[in-house]
Design an enzyme around this catalytic site. Sequence first.
Site, PDB file in Angstrom:
ATOM      1  N   SER A 186       0.807  -1.227   0.000  1.00 23.89           N
ATOM      2  CA  SER A 186       0.000   0.000   0.000  1.00 23.89           C
ATOM      3  C   SER A 186       0.838   1.273   0.000  1.00 23.89           C
ATOM      4  CB  SER A 186      -0.928   0.009   1.208  1.00 23.89           C
ATOM      5  OG  SER A 186      -1.787  -1.100   1.151  1.00 23.89           O
ATOM      6  N   THR A 187       2.040   1.213   0.545  1.00 20.84           N
ATOM      7  CA  THR A 187       2.886   2.412   0.577  1.00 20.84           C
ATOM      8  C   THR A 187       4.221   2.118  -0.081  1.00 20.84           C
ATOM      9  OG1 THR A 187       3.952   1.927   2.688  1.00 20.84           O
ATOM     10  CG2 THR A 187       1.846   3.113   2.779  1.00 20.84           C
TER      11      THR A 187
END
Length: 193
Positions: free
Chosen positions: A11-12
């Site tokens: 996600s990051t």
Amino acid sequence: MSKLIGYARVSTRQQSTDRQRADLLAAGVRPDDLYIDHGVSGARASRPEFDRALDALIQGDTLVITTLDRLGRSTQNMLAFADELRGRGAGLRVLNLGGGDVDTATPMGAMLFTIMAALAQMEHEIKRERVADSINKRREAGLGLGGRPRRVTDSQIQNAVRLVEGGDPAAQVARDLGMSRATFYRRSRALKG
């Protein structure tokens, strides 16, 4: 000839896909058939590498992921996706689903996938409720919600207000503090109130 198409996602940008990558390669996915999205949420509809992985899938191929949450958030979307794969003649294999390897090409695998997808969505909804409950309780208790600490102190705002009252342009004073004029006015009103 059927092949395994691997997909990994974080996600990051700060997160690493090393573990997912190693698991997918160990499951038999060739490095050329591995697609990885960095910094992309599972809730987003557009995931460039995921879309490329789907384009690479042909009849008889199997999409391999490490965990169910790599596909998305809602049970409905995950089940629709599994049906779409079945319709294309492709399979889905989840390496770490309930402690084992689940392949939707088998009836037992399809059933387990459906159950686990529902449980994954339920877990996501429970987390969301807990966060909302925690925020409400903190607000009711008059506590802050955390966040980034203020860079500019109240005493700096008070000194800046004196400068503006002395004739300095508010826009320049706010710029010197490193904030917008609107933020400066909001902070100065909060101090007076």
